[in-house]
Design an enzyme around this catalytic site. Structure first.
Site, mmCIF file in Angstrom:
data_model
loop_
_atom_site.group_PDB
_atom_site.id
_atom_site.type_symbol
_atom_site.label_atom_id
_atom_site.label_comp_id
_atom_site.label_asym_id
_atom_site.label_seq_id
_atom_site.Cartn_x
_atom_site.Cartn_y
_atom_site.Cartn_z
ATOM 1 N N LYS A 14 0.827 -1.219 0.000
ATOM 2 C CA LYS A 14 0.000 0.000 0.000
ATOM 3 C C LYS A 14 0.859 1.267 0.000
ATOM 4 O O LYS A 14 0.568 2.205 -0.731
ATOM 5 C CB LYS A 14 -0.920 0.045 1.239
ATOM 6 C CG LYS A 14 -1.957 -1.038 1.304
ATOM 7 C CD LYS A 14 -2.959 -0.764 2.423
ATOM 8 C CE LYS A 14 -2.353 -0.758 3.807
ATOM 9 N NZ LYS A 14 -1.818 -2.070 4.253
ATOM 10 N N ARG A 89 -8.955 1.227 9.848
ATOM 11 C CA ARG A 89 -8.640 -0.175 10.115
ATOM 12 C C ARG A 89 -9.693 -0.853 10.993
ATOM 13 O O ARG A 89 -9.578 -2.053 11.263
ATOM 14 C CB ARG A 89 -7.305 -0.267 10.828
ATOM 15 C CG ARG A 89 -6.102 -0.499 9.908
ATOM 16 C CD ARG A 89 -4.865 -0.376 10.755
ATOM 17 N NE ARG A 89 -3.753 -1.176 10.375
ATOM 18 C CZ ARG A 89 -2.655 -0.663 9.790
ATOM 19 N NH1 ARG A 89 -2.604 0.591 9.438
ATOM 20 N NH2 ARG A 89 -1.629 -1.437 9.561
ATOM 21 N N ARG A 128 10.717 -7.724 3.690
ATOM 22 C CA ARG A 128 10.756 -6.263 3.612
ATOM 23 C C ARG A 128 11.504 -5.685 4.819
ATOM 24 O O ARG A 128 12.248 -4.724 4.700
ATOM 25 C CB ARG A 128 9.306 -5.730 3.595
ATOM 26 C CG ARG A 128 9.180 -4.227 3.570
ATOM 27 C CD ARG A 128 7.736 -3.793 3.438
ATOM 28 N NE ARG A 128 7.007 -3.850 4.700
ATOM 29 C CZ ARG A 128 5.735 -3.497 4.845
ATOM 30 N NH1 ARG A 128 5.044 -3.089 3.811
ATOM 31 N NH2 ARG A 128 5.145 -3.571 6.019
ATOM 32 N N ARG A 134 12.407 -1.583 9.641
ATOM 33 C CA ARG A 134 11.268 -1.340 10.530
ATOM 34 C C ARG A 134 11.184 -2.442 11.577
ATOM 35 O O ARG A 134 11.092 -3.620 11.230
ATOM 36 C CB ARG A 134 9.982 -1.336 9.690
ATOM 37 C CG ARG A 134 9.309 0.010 9.636
ATOM 38 C CD ARG A 134 8.087 -0.064 8.783
ATOM 39 N NE ARG A 134 6.949 -0.651 9.479
ATOM 40 C CZ ARG A 134 5.726 -0.684 8.976
ATOM 41 N NH1 ARG A 134 5.484 -0.156 7.798
ATOM 42 N NH2 ARG A 134 4.739 -1.221 9.658
ATOM 43 N N ARG A 146 -0.026 -8.823 13.454
ATOM 44 C CA ARG A 146 -0.551 -7.767 12.578
ATOM 45 C C ARG A 146 -1.482 -8.362 11.519
ATOM 46 O O ARG A 146 -2.513 -7.776 11.182
ATOM 47 C CB ARG A 146 0.600 -6.999 11.915
ATOM 48 C CG ARG A 146 1.189 -5.963 12.858
ATOM 49 C CD ARG A 146 2.564 -5.508 12.429
ATOM 50 N NE ARG A 146 2.579 -4.846 11.148
ATOM 51 C CZ ARG A 146 3.664 -4.756 10.364
ATOM 52 N NH1 ARG A 146 4.801 -5.303 10.732
ATOM 53 N NH2 ARG A 146 3.599 -4.121 9.231
HETATM 54 P P1 AMP Z 1 1.350 0.398 9.040
HETATM 55 O O1 AMP Z 1 2.578 1.198 8.765
HETATM 56 O O2 AMP Z 1 0.133 0.955 8.376
HETATM 57 O O3 AMP Z 1 1.539 -1.065 8.748
HETATM 58 O O4 AMP Z 1 1.074 0.507 10.600
HETATM 59 C C1 AMP Z 1 2.018 0.072 11.572
HETATM 60 C C2 AMP Z 1 1.342 -0.041 12.936
HETATM 61 O O5 AMP Z 1 0.831 1.241 13.325
HETATM 62 C C3 AMP Z 1 0.158 -0.983 12.997
HETATM 63 O O6 AMP Z 1 0.544 -2.322 13.229
HETATM 64 C C4 AMP Z 1 -0.630 -0.406 14.169
HETATM 65 O O7 AMP Z 1 -0.059 -0.767 15.409
HETATM 66 C C5 AMP Z 1 -0.416 1.093 14.010
HETATM 67 N N1 AMP Z 1 -1.473 1.700 13.146
HETATM 68 C C6 AMP Z 1 -1.291 2.308 11.933
HETATM 69 N N2 AMP Z 1 -2.458 2.748 11.442
HETATM 70 C C7 AMP Z 1 -3.415 2.408 12.347
HETATM 71 C C8 AMP Z 1 -4.821 2.562 12.403
HETATM 72 N N3 AMP Z 1 -5.519 3.151 11.419
HETATM 73 N N4 AMP Z 1 -5.475 2.083 13.506
HETATM 74 C C9 AMP Z 1 -4.806 1.498 14.510
HETATM 75 N N5 AMP Z 1 -3.472 1.293 14.518
HETATM 76 C C10 AMP Z 1 -2.773 1.747 13.441
#
Ligand code: AMP
Length: 191
Positions: A14, A89, A128, A134, A146
């Site tokens: 994404k 989410r 990745r 990360r 996740r």
């Molecule tokens: P991402 O970079 O989108 O994969 O997000 C990394 C982490 O940030 C996720 O595993 C969640 O812990 C937190 N996170 C990011 N976006 C959200 C969201 N919309 N709602 C809740 N937690 C989020």
């Protein structure tokens, strides 16, 4: 105004696709993951709190992410449109986003869902993680959690957008350029 939700599981690509779409369609990119990582880097109280939760692979509270998105929408109210990446989410987040956007007369145009094989995701994310550094991409337990969070809390949102007639599924398997072309084609059809 073009408001797109780029939807898909963690590891679907994404972030990469959102960056390319932003450049092509002159949109603003809202990634709650990036915003939370920026808070962590800046060492804010919110960042300190979020870091503990993100390290476990679970979702941070709806209140936190809705608050961040609300202030960003406010700051960018006169833009050409938004791409939401990693938000919403949960159902509560989706409902809050509709309220925020509809009250400003700038509703979601479409949700583009990247369709990928969830069985492959853990492998993809761990790979990745080696390149991105990360932390939450490198721990297998965190990555599995996740994916579970996605399946139980986020994937059901597809029905929410389907009921609104806004769900468009795009094949998420293929090269970065192939997937980008499919996303662009879909946007040109719906806009
Ligand atoms: P991402 O970079 O989108 O994969 O997000 C990394 C982490 O940030 C996720 O595993 C969640 O812990 C937190 N996170 C990011 N976006 C959200 C969201 N919309 N709602 C809740 N937690 C989020």
């Amino acid at each position: 105004m073009l408001n797109i939700i780029l939807f898909g599981p963690p590891g679907a690509g994404k972030g990469t696709q959102a960056a390319k779409l932003v450049a092509r369609f002159n949109l603003i990119h809202f990634s709650t993951g990036d915003m939370l990582r920026a808070e962590i880097k800046a060492g804010t109280p919110l960042g300190v709190e979020a870091q503990k939760i993100m390290a476990k692979g679970i979702l941070v509270s709806d209140e936190i992410v809705i608050g961040i998105i609300a202030s960003q929408i406010e700051l960018n109210a006169h833009s050409n449109g938004f791409i939401f990446d990693g938000f919403p989410r949960t159902l509560a987040q989706a409902v809050a986003l509709d309220e925020l956007l509809n009250s400003r007369n700038m509703p979601i145009t479409a949700t583009l869902a990247l369709d990928v094989d969830t069985a492959e995701l853990t492998k993809r994310i761990l790979l990745r993680g080696k390149a991105s550094g990360r932390a939450d991409d490198q721990n297998e337990e965190t990555v599995k959690k996740r994916v579970q969070e996605y399946v139980s809390k986020t994937a059901p949102l597809k029905d929410y957008y389907k009921r609104q007639g806004k769900l468009h599924t795009v094949n998420g398997i293929g090269s970065m350029d192939e997937i980008f072309d499919s996303l662009c084609n879909e946007i040109l059809i719906i806009r």
